[in-house]
Motif scaffolding. Structure first.
Motif, PDB file in Angstrom:
ATOM      1  N   ILE A 105      61.559  21.439  42.940  1.00  0.00           N
ATOM      2  CA  ILE A 105      60.888  21.892  41.720  1.00  0.00           C
ATOM      3  C   ILE A 105      61.561  21.262  40.500  1.00  0.00           C
ATOM      4  CG2 ILE A 105      60.061  23.882  40.422  1.00  0.00           C
ATOM      5  CD1 ILE A 105      59.051  23.709  43.306  1.00  0.00           C
TER       6      ILE A 105
ATOM      7  N   ILE B 241      52.939  26.351  41.316  1.00  0.00           N
ATOM      8  CA  ILE B 241      54.176  25.596  41.521  1.00  0.00           C
ATOM      9  C   ILE B 241      54.333  25.202  42.991  1.00  0.00           C
ATOM     10  CG2 ILE B 241      55.905  27.399  42.017  1.00  0.00           C
ATOM     11  CD1 ILE B 241      57.612  26.101  39.796  1.00  0.00           C
TER      12      ILE B 241
ATOM     13  N   MET C 190      57.602  21.197  36.285  1.00  0.00           N
ATOM     14  CA  MET C 190      56.855  22.138  37.124  1.00  0.00           C
ATOM     15  C   MET C 190      57.079  23.574  36.655  1.00  0.00           C
ATOM     16  SD  MET C 190      57.244  20.768  41.023  1.00  0.00           S
ATOM     17  CE  MET C 190      56.597  19.172  41.545  1.00  0.00           C
ATOM     18  N   TYR C 191      58.349  23.909  36.361  1.00  0.00           N
ATOM     19  CA  TYR C 191      58.634  25.241  35.829  1.00  0.00           C
ATOM     20  C   TYR C 191      57.913  25.456  34.501  1.00  0.00           C
ATOM     21  CZ  TYR C 191      62.474  25.916  39.201  1.00  0.00           C
ATOM     22  OH  TYR C 191      63.222  26.068  40.340  1.00  0.00           O
TER      23      TYR C 191
ATOM     24  N   LEU D 113      61.719  30.648  40.421  1.00  0.00           N
ATOM     25  CA  LEU D 113      60.622  31.043  39.541  1.00  0.00           C
ATOM     26  C   LEU D 113      60.488  32.555  39.499  1.00  0.00           C
ATOM     27  CD1 LEU D 113      58.354  30.155  37.669  1.00  0.00           C
ATOM     28  CD2 LEU D 113      56.826  30.089  39.652  1.00  0.00           C
TER      29      LEU D 113
ATOM     30  N   SER E 257      52.893  16.851  37.182  1.00  0.00           N
ATOM     31  CA  SER E 257      52.917  17.997  36.267  1.00  0.00           C
ATOM     32  C   SER E 257      52.125  17.707  34.995  1.00  0.00           C
ATOM     33  CB  SER E 257      54.361  18.355  35.899  1.00  0.00           C
ATOM     34  OG  SER E 257      55.039  18.867  37.020  1.00  0.00           O
TER      35      SER E 257
ATOM     36  N   GLU F 289      62.345  27.036  44.736  1.00  0.00           N
ATOM     37  CA  GLU F 289      61.140  27.869  44.764  1.00  0.00           C
ATOM     38  C   GLU F 289      61.430  29.316  44.373  1.00  0.00           C
ATOM     39  OE1 GLU F 289      58.544  25.769  48.306  1.00  0.00           O
ATOM     40  OE2 GLU F 289      60.315  26.914  48.835  1.00  0.00           O
TER      41      GLU F 289
ATOM     42  N   ALA G   4      54.184  26.128  35.076  1.00  0.00           N
ATOM     43  CA  ALA G   4      53.919  27.457  35.641  1.00  0.00           C
ATOM     44  C   ALA G   4      54.154  28.556  34.615  1.00  0.00           C
ATOM     45  CB  ALA G   4      54.806  27.680  36.862  1.00  0.00           C
TER      46      ALA G   4
END
Length: 282
Positions: free
Chosen positions: A118, A178, A122-123, A151, A196, A148, A126
C-alpha cells in the motif's frame, strides 16, 4: 487612553473560547493518536522500532499521545467481507500515527522500507473517499508488511481524534477500494502511484457528474487507461468499477458522517473546520 475593565477582559476571553472548535484547541494532545497493530504492541522490540520512526518523522512526544491497539478481529471484520482473508493475532504489524495539528491538507508519509504494497497515494485516495481531507498520517511496521491493516488503524485514529465513528458501510467501501488497487498492483506490472492517480480522476468524474451506471463507469475507466497509457485487464477494470460504485452507493452515510464531524468541530466559521470538511474526491 481608554480603560479596560476586568469584565471586558473576561468577556473577550469568553468570546475567544467560543471561537475555538470543541476538541481542537491549541496544544490539544487529542489531535494526535497512534494505533499499534496488536502484534507490534505485544513485542517490546517491535514497538520500539515503530516508536522510533514516529518520533523521528512526526517529531512528537509519545508520552503525551493517546494510543490504541488494532486487533486481528477488527481487521477481519472488514477484510473478510472484501478479500476473504482472515488474520490472526500474530499477523497485525502495521501501525499508524495521525496528527490533526497539520490540518491544512491531507498528507501521508509511508515507511517504504517496511510497507511493501500500500502506497501513500493509495491511503490518500481511500481516506478522501471517506471524506477525510486533513491531517498528517504516518504509517510503518517493525517488519515488512503489506500495510493493509494500517488503514483500519488510520480510520480508528480519526474516530478517536474527532470522537465521531465512521459508518461501517463507509469503512468497507474505503477498504474495498484500497484492496482492489493492491490486488491489481500485486498481480500486474502497473505502477501503484499511476494507478492511484487514475482512480482519483475516475472518482472525481463520477462524483461531479453523479454517475451510478456501471457501464458508464467502466467506459470512464477505459478512457483514463488510454490517457495514462496503463494496461488493465477487463477483470481489473470491472473490479475498479465495482469499488467506485460502492463508494457512490454510501454517499448518504458519508454526508451524515461529515455533518457529525462538523458539529464536533463547532462550526465556528473557522478555516480549519471548513478545510476538514471540504468534501469528497477533492
Amino acid at each position: 487612553m481608554r480603560k479596560i475593565s476586568l469584565s471586558m477582559i473576561i468577556l473577550s476571553l469568553i468570546i475567544i473560547g467560543m471561537l475555538i472548535p470543541v476538541g481542537f484547541s491549541a496544544n490539544d494532545n487529542s489531535q494526535t493518536v497512534i494505533t499499534y497493530g496488536e502484534t507490534t504492541q505485544h513485542n517490546a522490540n517491535y514497538k520500539a522500532i515503530v516508536d522510533d520512526f514516529f518520533v523521528n518523522q512526526a517529531n512528537v512526544d509519545l508520552n503525551t499521545v493517546e494510543s490504541k491497539i488494532i486487533t486481528a478481529d477488527e481487521v477481519n471484520k472488514i477484510a473478510s467481507t472484501i478479500t476473504g482473508k482472515v488474520y490472526n493475532s500474530n499477523q497485525i504489524f502495521s501501525s499508524a500515527l495521525v496528527d490533526l495539528n497539520d490540518n491544512d491538507n491531507l498528507e501521508v508519509s509511508v515507511d517504504k522500507s517496511k510497507i511493501t504494497t500500500i502506497t501513500g497515494d493509495m491511503y490518500l485516495s481511500a481516506l478522501k473517499s471517506v471524506g477525510i481531507t486533513n491531517g498528517h498520517v504516518y504509517v510503518t511496521s517493525p517488519v515488512t508488511a503489506t500495510g493493509e491493516s494500517a488503514l483500519a488503524g488510520i480510520m480508528n485514529s480519526y474516530e478517536v481524534a474527532t470522537d465521531v465513528e465512521i459508518p461501517e458501510t463507509v469503512k468497507e467501501a474505503a477498504n474495498n477500494e484500497i484492496y482492489t488497487q493492491a490486488e491489481i498492483v500485486e498481480n500486474s506490472d502497473v505502477d501503484a502511484d499511476e494507478l492511484s492517480k487514475l482512480v482519483d480522476d475516475v472518482k472525481e468524474t463520477v462524483q461531479e457528474e453523479d454517475i451510478t451506471d456501471h457501464a458508464t463507469i467502466v467506459n470512464i475507466i477505459n478512457n483514463y487507461t488510454i490517457n495514462y497509457n496503463i494496461n488493465l485487464t477487463n477483470n481489473d477494470i470491472e473490479n475498479l468499477a465495482l469499488s467506485i460504485e460502492q463508494i457512490q452507493s454510501v454517499q448518504g452515510d458519508i454526508d451524515n458522517y461529515e455533518s457529525q464531524v462538523s458539529e464536533v468541530l463547532g462550526n465556528a466559521n473557522t478555516d480549519s473546520a471548513k478545510g476538514f470538511l471540504s468534501g469528497l474526491f477533492n
